[in-house]
Design a protein around this motif. Structure first.
Motif, PDB file in Angstrom:
ATOM      1  N   ALA A  20       1.146  -1.011   0.162  1.00  0.00           N
ATOM      2  CA  ALA A  20      -0.429  -0.039  -0.021  1.00  0.00           C
ATOM      3  C   ALA A  20       1.038   0.977   0.219  1.00  0.00           C
ATOM      4  O   ALA A  20       1.736   1.697   0.803  1.00  0.00           O
ATOM      5  N   GLY A  21       0.383   2.377  -1.155  1.00  0.00           N
ATOM      6  CA  GLY A  21       1.549   3.507  -0.769  1.00  0.00           C
ATOM      7  C   GLY A  21       2.566   3.116  -1.741  1.00  0.00           C
ATOM      8  O   GLY A  21       3.610   4.252  -2.220  1.00  0.00           O
ATOM      9  N   LEU A  22       3.248   1.935  -1.501  1.00  0.00           N
ATOM     10  CA  LEU A  22       3.999   1.919  -3.239  1.00  0.00           C
ATOM     11  C   LEU A  22       3.705   1.005  -4.702  1.00  0.00           C
ATOM     12  O   LEU A  22       4.729   1.578  -5.552  1.00  0.00           O
ATOM     13  N   VAL A  23       2.422   0.665  -4.656  1.00  0.00           N
ATOM     14  CA  VAL A  23       2.175  -0.139  -5.452  1.00  0.00           C
ATOM     15  C   VAL A  23       0.831   0.812  -5.785  1.00  0.00           C
ATOM     16  O   VAL A  23      -0.561   1.362  -5.427  1.00  0.00           O
ATOM     17  N   HIS A  24       0.748   1.332  -7.898  1.00  0.00           N
ATOM     18  CA  HIS A  24      -0.624   2.028  -7.930  1.00  0.00           C
ATOM     19  C   HIS A  24      -1.543   1.554  -8.716  1.00  0.00           C
ATOM     20  O   HIS A  24      -0.996   0.823  -9.333  1.00  0.00           O
ATOM     21  N   GLY A  25      -3.013   1.127  -7.804  1.00  0.00           N
ATOM     22  CA  GLY A  25      -3.656   0.222  -9.095  1.00  0.00           C
ATOM     23  C   GLY A  25      -4.029   0.936  -9.818  1.00  0.00           C
ATOM     24  O   GLY A  25      -5.017   2.329  -8.933  1.00  0.00           O
ATOM     25  N   ARG A  26      -4.898   0.714 -11.096  1.00  0.00           N
ATOM     26  CA  ARG A  26      -5.474   1.646 -12.072  1.00  0.00           C
ATOM     27  C   ARG A  26      -6.699   0.455 -12.441  1.00  0.00           C
ATOM     28  O   ARG A  26      -6.852  -0.242 -12.618  1.00  0.00           O
ATOM     29  N   ILE A  27      -8.100   1.219 -12.806  1.00  0.00           N
ATOM     30  CA  ILE A  27      -9.159   0.663 -13.109  1.00  0.00           C
ATOM     31  C   ILE A  27      -8.846   1.057 -14.986  1.00  0.00           C
ATOM     32  O   ILE A  27      -8.493   2.285 -14.960  1.00  0.00           O
ATOM     33  N   VAL A  28      -8.937   0.301 -16.283  1.00  0.00           N
ATOM     34  CA  VAL A  28      -8.428   0.625 -17.079  1.00  0.00           C
ATOM     35  C   VAL A  28     -10.565   0.230 -17.894  1.00  0.00           C
ATOM     36  O   VAL A  28     -10.350  -0.706 -17.553  1.00  0.00           O
ATOM     37  N   GLU A  29      -9.588   0.472 -19.324  1.00  0.00           N
ATOM     38  CA  GLU A  29     -11.121  -0.111 -20.240  1.00  0.00           C
ATOM     39  C   GLU A  29     -11.614  -1.771 -20.487  1.00  0.00           C
ATOM     40  O   GLU A  29      -9.976  -2.089 -20.100  1.00  0.00           O
ATOM     41  N   GLY A  30     -12.686  -2.379 -20.713  1.00  0.00           N
ATOM     42  CA  GLY A  30     -12.835  -3.082 -21.278  1.00  0.00           C
ATOM     43  C   GLY A  30     -13.041  -4.418 -19.319  1.00  0.00           C
ATOM     44  O   GLY A  30     -12.464  -5.429 -20.203  1.00  0.00           O
ATOM     45  N   ARG A  31     -13.463  -3.573 -18.679  1.00  0.00           N
ATOM     46  CA  ARG A  31     -13.021  -4.578 -16.743  1.00  0.00           C
ATOM     47  C   ARG A  31     -12.075  -5.067 -16.551  1.00  0.00           C
ATOM     48  O   ARG A  31     -11.677  -5.970 -16.015  1.00  0.00           O
ATOM     49  N   ARG A  32     -11.190  -4.401 -17.004  1.00  0.00           N
ATOM     50  CA  ARG A  32      -9.477  -4.815 -16.759  1.00  0.00           C
ATOM     51  C   ARG A  32      -8.948  -3.970 -15.475  1.00  0.00           C
ATOM     52  O   ARG A  32      -8.717  -2.665 -15.416  1.00  0.00           O
ATOM     53  N   PHE A  33      -8.215  -4.363 -14.663  1.00  0.00           N
ATOM     54  CA  PHE A  33      -7.517  -3.375 -14.315  1.00  0.00           C
ATOM     55  C   PHE A  33      -5.997  -3.328 -14.498  1.00  0.00           C
ATOM     56  O   PHE A  33      -5.107  -4.343 -14.923  1.00  0.00           O
ATOM     57  N   GLN A  34      -5.232  -2.359 -13.317  1.00  0.00           N
ATOM     58  CA  GLN A  34      -3.451  -2.949 -13.702  1.00  0.00           C
ATOM     59  C   GLN A  34      -3.005  -2.489 -12.707  1.00  0.00           C
ATOM     60  O   GLN A  34      -3.109  -1.505 -11.812  1.00  0.00           O
ATOM     61  N   PHE A  35      -1.713  -2.524 -11.902  1.00  0.00           N
ATOM     62  CA  PHE A  35      -0.809  -2.371 -10.794  1.00  0.00           C
ATOM     63  C   PHE A  35       0.443  -1.607 -11.515  1.00  0.00           C
ATOM     64  O   PHE A  35       0.846  -2.224 -12.913  1.00  0.00           O
ATOM     65  N   VAL A  36       0.940  -1.309 -10.988  1.00  0.00           N
ATOM     66  CA  VAL A  36       2.634  -0.217 -11.761  1.00  0.00           C
ATOM     67  C   VAL A  36       2.895  -0.385 -10.461  1.00  0.00           C
ATOM     68  O   VAL A  36       2.847   0.054  -9.116  1.00  0.00           O
TER      69      VAL A  36
END
Length: 260
Positions: free
Chosen positions: A114-130
């Motif tokens: 938490a605070g180190l990895v950034h989660g995002r919602i992307v199109e197509g009902r998908r998610f990503q973590f940076v």
């Protein structure tokens, strides 16, 4: 009549807030004579579909495509690419039971990032973590597969050449039990693995393996195919041998959930 129909389409297209009345209108139709209700409801739904299509087409007009392209500074672009090198992209297997916002929050807590990895919602009902580093990203992949709400998540490392079709496979280690001792070797285990999914790796060495009873194989499992816990193989033509499979590291959910 055509003009009225066209005006209605434009009306619905430019005033999307009126869609809140749809449910009320549908309930009204159901109070009418069943035959009349079905006819009016079909007409209404067709009109709404046409309005949606018109609105979508208006948004996708190629206005501006002929304008002079804008060149972004290379240092800015390179910096952005550097910050987004280590990405995991994923999707829920059962979207109706797995809220993406909740998935992002829950996984960050589980990973302790938490605070180190950034989660995002992307199109197509998908998610990503940076991730901040390749090590932290590979550590998460190695500890998988992961789950949320007792259902599996599909997660893969992203690259510029990423194929969305890859988000249909989950890498799994499978313990194979029941191979007759006289047929126990690496090639046999590899062929069994290919019958269970896309073969990736095998964990068996005749010289160092202590427990000959079990063999391990890693496969990419297609989530659209049923998961098997036992299957007949023929080591001798016409003679069936039942092998049993145990899927390792399926944490956080029941194995029966895989069968949905």
């Amino acid at each position: 009549m055509a003009s009225t129909h066209r005006d209605a389409l434009m009306y619905w297209s430019y005033y999307p807030e009126l869609y809140i009345w749809q449910s009320r209108i549908i309930r009204f139709f159901h109070t009418l004579n069943p035959i009349l209700s079905k006819f009016l409801l079909q007409k209404y739904r067709r009109l709404i579909t046409m309005a949606d299509n018109l609105h979508r087409n208006l948004q996708e007009l190629d206005l501006g495509v002929e304008d002079e392209p804008v060149a972004l500074p290379l240092d800015v672009v390179n910096q952005a690419a550097a910050e987004n090198r280590f990405i995991i992209i994923g999707r829920p297997v059962i979207p109706r039971r797995q809220n993406i916002r909740e998935i992002i929050a829950a996984l960050q807590r589980q990973w302790g990032h938490a605070g180190l990895v950034h989660g995002r919602i992307v199109e197509g009902r998908r998610f990503q973590f940076v991730f901040p580093s390749e090590v932290s990203m590979e550590n998460v992949l190695r500890r998988g597969p992961w789950a949320f709400a007792d259902r599996m998540l599909i997660m893969q490392q992203w690259s510029p050449l990423f194929n969305p079709l890859m988000l249909n496979f989950i890498p799994l280690w499978i313990q194979i039990r029941g191979i007759p001792l006289q047929y126990m070797n690496q090639d046999v285990i590899m062929h069994i693995g290919r019958a269970l999914g896309q073969y990736m790796d095998v964990d068996y060495n005749a010289e160092t393996t202590v427990r000959v009873k079990n063999a391990r194989v890693r496969v990419n499992w297609d989530v659209d195919l049923p998961l098997r816990f036992q299957k007949n193989f023929q080591f001798t033509p016409g003679v069936n041998t039942l092998l049993k499979f145990r899927y390792e590291r399926l944490r956080g959910f029941c194995e029966t959930a895989l069968l949905e």
